[in-house]
Design a protein around this motif. Structure first.
Motif, PDB file in Angstrom:
ATOM      1  N   MET A   1       0.829  -1.216   0.000  1.00 58.36           N
ATOM      2  CA  MET A   1       0.000   0.000   0.000  1.00 58.36           C
ATOM      3  C   MET A   1       0.863   1.265   0.000  1.00 58.36           C
ATOM      4  O   MET A   1       0.482   2.269  -0.592  1.00 58.36           O
TER       5      MET A   1
ATOM      6  N   CYS B   1      -7.345   0.849  -2.254  1.00 55.48           N
ATOM      7  CA  CYS B   1      -5.889   0.666  -2.302  1.00 55.48           C
ATOM      8  C   CYS B   1      -5.501  -0.708  -1.758  1.00 55.48           C
ATOM      9  O   CYS B   1      -4.643  -1.407  -2.317  1.00 55.48           O
TER      10      CYS B   1
ATOM     11  N   ASP C   1      -8.758   4.085   0.796  1.00 50.41           N
ATOM     12  CA  ASP C   1      -7.893   3.123   1.474  1.00 50.41           C
ATOM     13  C   ASP C   1      -8.336   1.688   1.189  1.00 50.41           C
ATOM     14  O   ASP C   1      -7.515   0.803   0.988  1.00 50.41           O
TER      15      ASP C   1
ATOM     16  N   LEU D   1      -2.580   7.886  -4.005  1.00 54.81           N
ATOM     17  CA  LEU D   1      -3.554   8.214  -2.960  1.00 54.81           C
ATOM     18  C   LEU D   1      -3.544   9.707  -2.662  1.00 54.81           C
ATOM     19  O   LEU D   1      -4.498  10.247  -2.137  1.00 54.81           O
TER      20      LEU D   1
END
Lengths: 254, 314
Positions: A100, A128, A125, A107
């Motif tokens: 991540m 992701c 999130d 992001l």
């Protein structure tokens, strides 16, 4: 048009020229290998291309930009990522969190929404994390999705680093000895992973000692010795080159 | 919504804060509890820097003291409202931390420790010597905390304010850690070059977390000044900085609840040990030493691991 163009690149450490007046180009959509005996300057070259070291001289053009001396995070933004010979895993995080972090640029995190855990932050999130899991499956360490990275075996960590690099969606991926320390079966599996990555249109450059792997998957090989170019060409050409043979087996053997 | 570990921890903390006063026989207990809660807030912030991002600061008492003195000076000399003074203090300390962070956070390990130690000492000296502004070694008297005509008095009220502040801080910290920003911070700790090659501007994140932790310290400093009524340069001393780091390390680095537990233990323990009189410091030191020898990862991470092992075994 070339993806990466290196021109007269040099790096000196004190009086030692680790890389000296080196020029070559890398075309998009291909697999390139950099070979050479220990101390030939392969890793130094990687560190110069990816901004870990500053060049002493010469130019590096990535796509259309002069990138010599840019810091690694800027190069990542332009579409370049890498793995390391000595692993640079975040051992204080889980495996999936490592990957991540690779998606950090996509992001575009901001502090205040993160502090408040706004719904948009949570949603991105989740996406992701899902993407990171896919990448772990893709490189073949899907068995360790929720594992603590510190408890993973060496072979899986090498794959994890590749997944992390892929999460940044690079155009150019540099792999520093992806097969080092792996047994023959694991090596062949990594081989497959690299081919699949290249199949998705990512240009791959690797430093590797496993000659079977290098000769099998490379479109183009650059041989270095004492920081200089020894030979360049297709695997067949490089294999026949008398300079390469003597560098590996000692002068006179050819 | 599924309850995860951090949520349970947050609820448990709230329950403890709410129920604990039932066991307090007198206001002295409130007094100790308030200072423990203040230290906990400060340590949660410091833990972001030390535990998660892997940087060290031996000067955080300096930021705490600056927050306290800005509040003290602005409210008593210039009659600014306390809340405004608190914000001004936070902005000033945040700016100072931002300016200092770039050059300082290029350093690593012992060198970073030395540089932050230097900052703390400089702040301490300035507070001691610039008596025209700070009152010097005699200290500075600070007014009560009043907002819009309403004045906060009494240990009980301070307890609730500090409790709510701690819960908010823990919640913010948990959120931050479980976000892309938090992952970037932890990645800086794990491997700076590994983080950089996937696009994390490691320098920027180190500055960010340094500033955040300094602002936490400043806000707690401001509140401390109003509650205590008198502040002296001693609150910015090197010993106080070390005490704060000890709290974080004892409770457990890279654990938000660890920072809280460490702060509470080291704030309360001296009061529990007063009956030992002359031996108090020795016993305190021995407790700290044995904790670090037998639980090098700190109290909370060690206990959690034991619980998990027991849960897995049964």
């Amino acid at each position: 048009m070339s993806l990466l163009r290196v021109d007269g690149l040099s790096k000196a450490f004190g009086g030692i020229n680790a890389v000296a007046d080196l020029s070559f180009t890398i075309n998009p959509g291909t697999i390139h290998s950099i070979i050479g005996p220990n101390g030939a300057g392969k890793t130094t070259l990687f560190n110069l291309i990816t901004g870990v070291y500053h060049p002493s001289g010469g130019r590096i053009r990535f796509q259309d930009a002069d990138v010599a001396g840019l810091p690694p995070y800027e190069l990542a933004r332009l579409g370049m990522s890498r793995t390391f010979q000595n692993l640079q895993i975040f051992f204080n995080m889980t495996a999936v969190e490592n990957v991540m972090v690779g998606a950090h640029l996509h992001l575009n995190p901001r502090v205040l929404p993160s502090l408040l855990h706004l719904p948009v932050v949570k949603r991105r999130d989740r996406e992701c994390r899902a993407k990171a899991r896919e990448l772990m499956e893709f490189v073949g360490c899907g068995a360790y999705l929720e594992a603590d990275s510190a408890s993973m075996p060496y072979g899986a960590l090498k794959r994890l680093e590749i997944a992390r690099a892929l999460a940044s969606r690079p155009k150019l991926l540099l792999l520093d000895e992806p097969a080092a320390g792996l047994n023959a079966t694991e090596s062949r599996e990594i081989d497959e992973v690299i081919k699949r990555i290249a199949g998705q249109g990512v240009t791959v450059v690797l430093v590797e000692h496993d000659m079977k792997m290098v000769m099998g998957i490379s479109d183009h090989i650059l041989a270095l010795d004492y920081g200089r170019k020894l030979a360049e060409g297709t695997p067949a050409e490089v294999r026949q080159n008398p300079d390469v043979i003597s560098a590996y087996l000692g002068a006179g053997s050819a | 919504m599924r309850l995860t570990g951090p949520h349970i921890g947050l609820l448990a903390t709230a329950a403890i804060i709410a129920l604990l006063p039932l066991t307090f026989p007198n206001s002295y207990y409130y007094d100790v509890a308030v200072s423990a809660l203040f230290n906990a807030v400060l340590c949660v912030g410091l833990n972001l820097l030390i535990g998660y991002a892997g940087q060290i600061s031996l000067g955080h008492a300096g930021f705490f003291a600056l927050g306290a003195y800005v509040s003290g000076i602005l409210t008593t000399r210039w009659n600014l409202p306390p809340l405004l003074a608190l914000v001004v203090g936070a902005v000033l300390v945040g700016t100072l931390a931002f300016v200092l962070a770039r050059p300082i956070l290029r350093l690593k390990g012992h060198y970073l420790a030395m540089a932050t130690l230097g900052i703390g000492i400089i702040i301490f000296i300035v507070l001691n010597t610039e008596a025209w502004l700070t009152g010097g070694p005699d200290g500075l008297t600070v007014n009560y905390l009043s907002v819009a005509g309403w004045t906060l008095k009494g240990d009980r009220n301070w307890y609730w304010l500090a409790g709510i502040l701690l819960l908010t801080t823990v919640w913010l910290s948990l959120n931050l850690i479980d976000s892309a920003v938090g992952r970037a911070l932890r990645a800086v700790h794990g491997s700076e070059v590994g983080a950089a090659v996937v696009g994390v501007d490691t320098g920027r994140y180190k500055v960010l977390v340094f500033v955040i932790s300094a602002v936490f310290a400043s806000v707690v400093g401001s509140l401390f000044a109003h509650r205590n009524g008198l502040i002296t340069p001693g609150i910015g001393s090197f010993f106080h900085s070390v005490e704060l780091v000890a709290m974080v390390v004892l409770g457990g680095m890279a654990s938000t609840f660890g920072a809280v537990v460490g702060a509470v233990i080291l704030s309360v323990l001296p009061h529990l040990l007063t009956s030992f009189e002359d031996y108090e410091a020795i016993i305190l030191g021995m407790i700290m030493m044995s904790t670090m020898i037998f639980m090098p990862k700190g109290i909370v991470p060690t206990v959690l691991r034991l619980l998990r092992q027991r849960g897995g075994a049964s």
